[in-house]
Design a protein around this motif. Structure first.
Motif, PDB file in Angstrom:
ATOM      1  N   UNK A   1     -23.520  -2.127  -1.061  1.00 39.08           N
ATOM      2  CA  UNK A   1     -24.372  -2.176  -2.250  1.00 39.08           C
ATOM      3  C   UNK A   1     -25.851  -2.182  -1.883  1.00 39.08           C
ATOM      4  N   UNK A   2     -26.202  -2.891  -0.828  1.00 36.81           N
ATOM      5  CA  UNK A   2     -27.603  -2.914  -0.395  1.00 36.81           C
ATOM      6  C   UNK A   2     -28.049  -1.521   0.019  1.00 36.81           C
ATOM      7  N   UNK A   3     -27.220  -0.842   0.797  1.00 40.24           N
ATOM      8  CA  UNK A   3     -27.548   0.507   1.263  1.00 40.24           C
ATOM      9  C   UNK A   3     -27.621   1.497   0.094  1.00 40.24           C
ATOM     10  N   UNK A   4     -26.703   1.389  -0.835  1.00 41.30           N
ATOM     11  CA  UNK A   4     -26.661   2.316  -1.961  1.00 41.30           C
ATOM     12  C   UNK A   4     -27.785   2.055  -2.967  1.00 41.30           C
ATOM     13  N   UNK A   5     -28.250   0.808  -3.046  1.00 40.13           N
ATOM     14  CA  UNK A   5     -29.353   0.491  -3.953  1.00 40.13           C
ATOM     15  C   UNK A   5     -30.577   1.315  -3.579  1.00 40.13           C
ATOM     16  N   UNK A   6     -30.846   1.403  -2.298  1.00 35.60           N
ATOM     17  CA  UNK A   6     -32.001   2.174  -1.837  1.00 35.60           C
ATOM     18  C   UNK A   6     -31.812   3.662  -2.117  1.00 35.60           C
ATOM     19  N   UNK A   7     -30.622   4.158  -1.832  1.00 36.30           N
ATOM     20  CA  UNK A   7     -30.374   5.594  -2.036  1.00 36.30           C
ATOM     21  C   UNK A   7     -30.402   5.970  -3.515  1.00 36.30           C
ATOM     22  N   UNK A   8     -29.875   5.103  -4.378  1.00 37.62           N
ATOM     23  CA  UNK A   8     -29.824   5.388  -5.811  1.00 37.62           C
ATOM     24  C   UNK A   8     -31.114   4.999  -6.524  1.00 37.62           C
ATOM     25  N   UNK A   9     -32.016   4.358  -5.793  1.00 35.14           N
ATOM     26  CA  UNK A   9     -33.305   3.924  -6.344  1.00 35.14           C
ATOM     27  C   UNK A   9     -33.106   3.018  -7.560  1.00 35.14           C
ATOM     28  N   UNK A  10     -32.231   2.016  -7.399  1.00 35.26           N
ATOM     29  CA  UNK A  10     -31.957   1.047  -8.460  1.00 35.26           C
ATOM     30  C   UNK A  10     -32.778  -0.213  -8.237  1.00 35.26           C
ATOM     31  N   UNK A  11     -33.280  -0.790  -9.324  1.00 37.23           N
ATOM     32  CA  UNK A  11     -34.017  -2.043  -9.186  1.00 37.23           C
ATOM     33  C   UNK A  11     -33.036  -3.211  -9.041  1.00 37.23           C
ATOM     34  N   UNK A  12     -33.577  -4.388  -8.735  1.00 30.75           N
ATOM     35  CA  UNK A  12     -32.737  -5.562  -8.482  1.00 30.75           C
ATOM     36  C   UNK A  12     -31.914  -5.967  -9.705  1.00 30.75           C
ATOM     37  N   UNK A  13     -32.478  -5.808 -10.905  1.00 35.94           N
ATOM     38  CA  UNK A  13     -31.749  -6.197 -12.122  1.00 35.94           C
ATOM     39  C   UNK A  13     -30.515  -5.312 -12.318  1.00 35.94           C
ATOM     40  N   UNK A  14     -30.675  -4.006 -12.157  1.00 40.73           N
ATOM     41  CA  UNK A  14     -29.535  -3.105 -12.294  1.00 40.73           C
ATOM     42  C   UNK A  14     -28.511  -3.332 -11.187  1.00 40.73           C
ATOM     43  N   UNK A  15     -28.994  -3.607  -9.995  1.00 39.78           N
ATOM     44  CA  UNK A  15     -28.080  -3.857  -8.879  1.00 39.78           C
ATOM     45  C   UNK A  15     -27.293  -5.134  -9.114  1.00 39.78           C
ATOM     46  N   UNK A  16     -27.921  -6.132  -9.725  1.00 40.71           N
ATOM     47  CA  UNK A  16     -27.217  -7.382 -10.038  1.00 40.71           C
ATOM     48  C   UNK A  16     -26.096  -7.128 -11.040  1.00 40.71           C
ATOM     49  N   UNK A  17     -26.338  -6.245 -12.006  1.00 38.67           N
ATOM     50  CA  UNK A  17     -25.300  -5.900 -12.978  1.00 38.67           C
ATOM     51  C   UNK A  17     -24.130  -5.180 -12.312  1.00 38.67           C
ATOM     52  N   UNK A  18     -24.437  -4.251 -11.434  1.00 39.75           N
ATOM     53  CA  UNK A  18     -23.379  -3.530 -10.713  1.00 39.75           C
ATOM     54  C   UNK A  18     -22.590  -4.487  -9.832  1.00 39.75           C
ATOM     55  N   UNK A  19     -23.299  -5.373  -9.136  1.00 32.25           N
ATOM     56  CA  UNK A  19     -22.636  -6.351  -8.275  1.00 32.25           C
ATOM     57  C   UNK A  19     -21.748  -7.275  -9.095  1.00 32.25           C
ATOM     58  N   UNK A  20     -22.223  -7.691 -10.261  1.00 36.30           N
ATOM     59  CA  UNK A  20     -21.425  -8.547 -11.138  1.00 36.30           C
ATOM     60  C   UNK A  20     -20.143  -7.849 -11.576  1.00 36.30           C
ATOM     61  N   UNK A  21     -20.269  -6.564 -11.908  1.00 35.65           N
ATOM     62  CA  UNK A  21     -19.078  -5.801 -12.289  1.00 35.65           C
ATOM     63  C   UNK A  21     -18.092  -5.706 -11.129  1.00 35.65           C
ATOM     64  N   UNK A  22     -18.587  -5.327  -9.956  1.00 35.65           N
ATOM     65  CA  UNK A  22     -17.698  -5.173  -8.790  1.00 35.65           C
ATOM     66  C   UNK A  22     -16.994  -6.499  -8.486  1.00 35.65           C
ATOM     67  N   UNK A  23     -17.746  -7.581  -8.466  1.00 38.45           N
ATOM     68  CA  UNK A  23     -17.154  -8.886  -8.146  1.00 38.45           C
ATOM     69  C   UNK A  23     -16.146  -9.322  -9.213  1.00 38.45           C
ATOM     70  N   UNK A  24     -16.366  -8.923 -10.448  1.00 37.23           N
ATOM     71  CA  UNK A  24     -15.431  -9.306 -11.512  1.00 37.23           C
ATOM     72  C   UNK A  24     -14.066  -8.618 -11.345  1.00 37.23           C
ATOM     73  N   UNK A  25     -14.045  -7.520 -10.626  1.00 38.06           N
ATOM     74  CA  UNK A  25     -12.816  -6.762 -10.447  1.00 38.06           C
ATOM     75  C   UNK A  25     -12.022  -7.175  -9.206  1.00 38.06           C
ATOM     76  N   UNK A  26     -12.606  -8.013  -8.387  1.00 36.57           N
ATOM     77  CA  UNK A  26     -11.934  -8.430  -7.149  1.00 36.57           C
ATOM     78  C   UNK A  26     -10.948  -9.545  -7.393  1.00 36.57           C
TER      79      UNK A  26
END
Length: 101
Positions: free
Chosen positions: A76-101
């Motif tokens: 996720x850290x590596x992809x955040x840079x490549x996708x040019x996502x800010x920390x708020x959007x990355x937190x949402x994506x991380x929350x979604x991924x973690x909710x599925x584990x």
């Protein structure tokens, strides 16, 4: 003689190709499209939308359960840079991924 052999070979090929029945091989699901639906909070739903819209620009979507939390973190850290996502959007994506584990 050659034409008879070629004709016979063509007929055999046609019969063989029409007569074989292909069966699907069961494989483990690898993409998000095959995941069973789960209840998501509004935050997680937004994260899922961001994940689907941003990550598919470059590659297929991986099932969140393909990796554990420890393996997802550097991805996720590596992809955040490549996708040019800010920390708020990355937190949402991380929350979604973690909710599925």
């Amino acid at each position: 003689m050659k034409s008879k052999i070629l004709t016979l070979a063509a007929i055999m090929l046609l019969i063989t190709s029409c007569g074989t029945k292909k069966t699907a091989v069961a494989t483990a699901p690898e993409t998000i499209d095959t995941m069973p639906p789960r209840e998501l909070s509004l935050e997680q739903a937004e994260g899922k939308k961001l994940y689907e819209n941003n990550c598919t620009k470059c590659h297929k979507l991986y099932e969140p359960t393909k990796f554990d939390k420890e393996k997802w973190q550097p991805i996720l850290v590596r992809m955040q840079k490549k996708a040019k996502l800010d920390d708020a959007n990355m937190a949402l994506i991380t929350s979604y991924i973690h909710s599925q584990l």
